[in-house]
Enzyme design. Sequence first.
Site, mmCIF file in Angstrom:
data_model
loop_
_atom_site.group_PDB
_atom_site.id
_atom_site.type_symbol
_atom_site.label_atom_id
_atom_site.label_comp_id
_atom_site.label_asym_id
_atom_site.label_seq_id
_atom_site.Cartn_x
_atom_site.Cartn_y
_atom_site.Cartn_z
ATOM 1 N N THR A 119 -38.179 8.835 70.135
ATOM 2 C CA THR A 119 -39.486 9.704 69.801
ATOM 3 C C THR A 119 -39.954 9.786 68.645
ATOM 4 O O THR A 119 -41.134 9.785 68.135
ATOM 5 C CB THR A 119 -38.846 11.067 70.454
ATOM 6 O OG1 THR A 119 -38.660 10.978 71.735
ATOM 7 C CG2 THR A 119 -40.078 12.125 70.197
ATOM 8 N N GLU A 168 -49.145 8.770 64.492
ATOM 9 C CA GLU A 168 -49.620 8.975 62.880
ATOM 10 C C GLU A 168 -50.375 7.671 62.585
ATOM 11 O O GLU A 168 -51.535 7.836 61.851
ATOM 12 C CB GLU A 168 -48.894 9.570 62.089
ATOM 13 C CG GLU A 168 -48.415 10.978 62.325
ATOM 14 C CD GLU A 168 -47.503 11.639 61.423
ATOM 15 O OE1 GLU A 168 -48.058 12.007 60.380
ATOM 16 O OE2 GLU A 168 -46.238 11.357 61.240
ATOM 17 N N HIS A 171 -42.973 13.185 75.109
ATOM 18 C CA HIS A 171 -42.439 11.981 75.235
ATOM 19 C C HIS A 171 -41.766 11.780 76.536
ATOM 20 O O HIS A 171 -40.884 12.298 76.757
ATOM 21 C CB HIS A 171 -41.475 11.605 74.148
ATOM 22 C CG HIS A 171 -41.210 10.283 74.080
ATOM 23 N ND1 HIS A 171 -40.361 9.590 72.920
ATOM 24 C CD2 HIS A 171 -41.462 9.031 74.711
ATOM 25 C CE1 HIS A 171 -40.018 8.241 73.251
ATOM 26 N NE2 HIS A 171 -40.845 8.018 74.286
#
Length: 143
Positions: free
Chosen positions: A42, A50, A76
């Site tokens: 994750t 990002e 996730h």
Amino acid sequence: MKPTLVAGATHRFTYRVPENKTVPDLFPEAHDFQIMPHVFATGYMVGLMEWACMDLIRPHLEDGEGTLGTLIDVNHTAATPPGLTINVDVECLEVKGKWSRFKVKAHDGIDVIGEGFHERYAVMWDKFKARVSEKAVKAGVAA
């Protein structure tokens, strides 16, 4: 930041998951991570989201400017083994001065593995680094 980044801008980022981006690689000193399955972590998924947003923003930055992640709100939902390729689709939802908000969604070719929202803020690197150095000196950890 230049005024060229606008809501509605999109970008797709593609990444093939290597063997060293699995849960046990995230914090090798953490026993609980070491006993978990070798699937895309994750923490790495968040970084990938990002990265995709940074790719979208990059052409809209001034010289010496970069962006910092200020909020991540994602789920996730599916495991991805090494070797699969992840596509991260990002859409700019809003821009206010140096602040921007994105919708992010990652898919590994079989499942949507995560989605949500991410925010970034543009800074001048020299000023940011100076503030971090001052903080380190104040904390007594500066070299």
